[in-house]
Design an enzyme around this catalytic site. Sequence first.
Site, PDB file in Angstrom:
ATOM      1  N   LYS A 151     -30.245  22.802   4.592  1.00  0.00           N
ATOM      2  CA  LYS A 151     -29.560  21.587   4.111  1.00  0.00           C
ATOM      3  C   LYS A 151     -30.449  20.362   4.383  1.00  0.00           C
ATOM      4  CE  LYS A 151     -26.221  22.320   6.771  1.00  0.00           C
ATOM      5  NZ  LYS A 151     -24.652  22.479   7.369  1.00  0.00           N
ATOM      6  N   THR A 157     -17.835  12.144   6.424  1.00  0.00           N
ATOM      7  CA  THR A 157     -18.427  13.295   6.403  1.00  0.00           C
ATOM      8  C   THR A 157     -18.383  14.235   7.429  1.00  0.00           C
ATOM      9  OG1 THR A 157     -20.551  12.512   7.453  1.00  0.00           O
ATOM     10  CG2 THR A 157     -20.423  12.320   4.929  1.00  0.00           C
ATOM     11  N   GLY A 187     -17.022  17.232   9.445  1.00  0.00           N
ATOM     12  CA  GLY A 187     -16.704  18.687   8.821  1.00  0.00           C
ATOM     13  C   GLY A 187     -17.256  19.046   8.036  1.00  0.00           C
ATOM     14  N   THR A 188     -18.447  18.432   7.252  1.00  0.00           N
ATOM     15  CA  THR A 188     -19.064  18.897   6.082  1.00  0.00           C
ATOM     16  C   THR A 188     -19.597  20.147   6.400  1.00  0.00           C
ATOM     17  OG1 THR A 188     -20.958  17.496   6.417  1.00  0.00           O
ATOM     18  CG2 THR A 188     -19.445  16.835   5.164  1.00  0.00           C
ATOM     19  N   GLY A 189     -20.456  20.559   7.386  1.00  0.00           N
ATOM     20  CA  GLY A 189     -21.113  21.857   7.533  1.00  0.00           C
ATOM     21  C   GLY A 189     -19.972  22.888   7.735  1.00  0.00           C
ATOM     22  N   CYS A 190     -18.940  22.635   8.605  1.00  0.00           N
ATOM     23  CA  CYS A 190     -17.893  23.505   8.688  1.00  0.00           C
ATOM     24  C   CYS A 190     -17.491  24.294   7.391  1.00  0.00           C
ATOM     25  CB  CYS A 190     -16.706  23.091   9.818  1.00  0.00           C
ATOM     26  SG  CYS A 190     -17.511  22.497  11.263  1.00  0.00           S
TER      27      CYS A 190
END
Length: 271
Positions: free
Chosen positions: A172, A205, A207-210
């Site tokens: 990412k 942003t 929690g974007t990865g989760c």
Amino acid sequence: MNIVLTIAGSDSGGGAGIQADLKTFQELNVFGTTVITALTAQNTLGVNGIYPATPEFVELQLNAIFDDFDVRALKTGMLFSAEIIQTVARNLKDRNLRIVVDPVMIAKGGQALLKDDAVQALIRVLLPIATVLTPNIPEAETITGMKIQTGEEIRKAAQKILEFGVECVVMKGGHLEDPMAVDTVFFQDGSSFQMKSPKIDTRHTHGTGCTFSAAITAYLGRGLSIKESIIEAKKFVQAAIENPLNIGHGHGPTNHFAHRLGAKAEVEIIE
């Protein structure tokens, strides 16, 4: 009904962790089950405390799920300690499951969510059985021990990660200095592709990865290919970022409703 599983920590603020995963699963029409690795006292301003589960209780939860549910795919998020990672990997290694690993290490506010000794356990026992790994640049740097600033360094770091045994790695690129967010996806067979989307000027942003890794899990659980799952998940999380809820006084959560309400994300696929 397609059943999926998240093995992660609880976010009392509701924007990340188990809560974000379940919201994503629900929005994408899969039934979500959970194994909670830690409780956190947190909100959009930061993490005030972490109370980890014991490895024994993590195993009890895993047994309860697998004894009763036909899980199609799963993801791991915050695993906290080497002992929990080893417990999870031991219970997953002989199951024919598609496993998405989100190597959660640091919260948006900067608090460490993974103990230092746990990184080596992640590399040694979890990556060899993983289907997809979704590190951001700081996480990829920690896993590889490399400094990553250029496209060539991204490629070299991805190759090193693939050597640990994971089938696919999504590097990412949101942390790089670029007006566009460019995620590069590498596979064991040497193929790759990129997903390019505009960076959104927002602090919301959390929690974007989760959410991204949960969306990949949901699509894998529905039977899509790895590539299709990653692309659709990118569209889901991009829509969630582009249409913020604007709640909380810090790093607010993404909008898990956006996809269902018809928001279209701008994502360019480059082969």
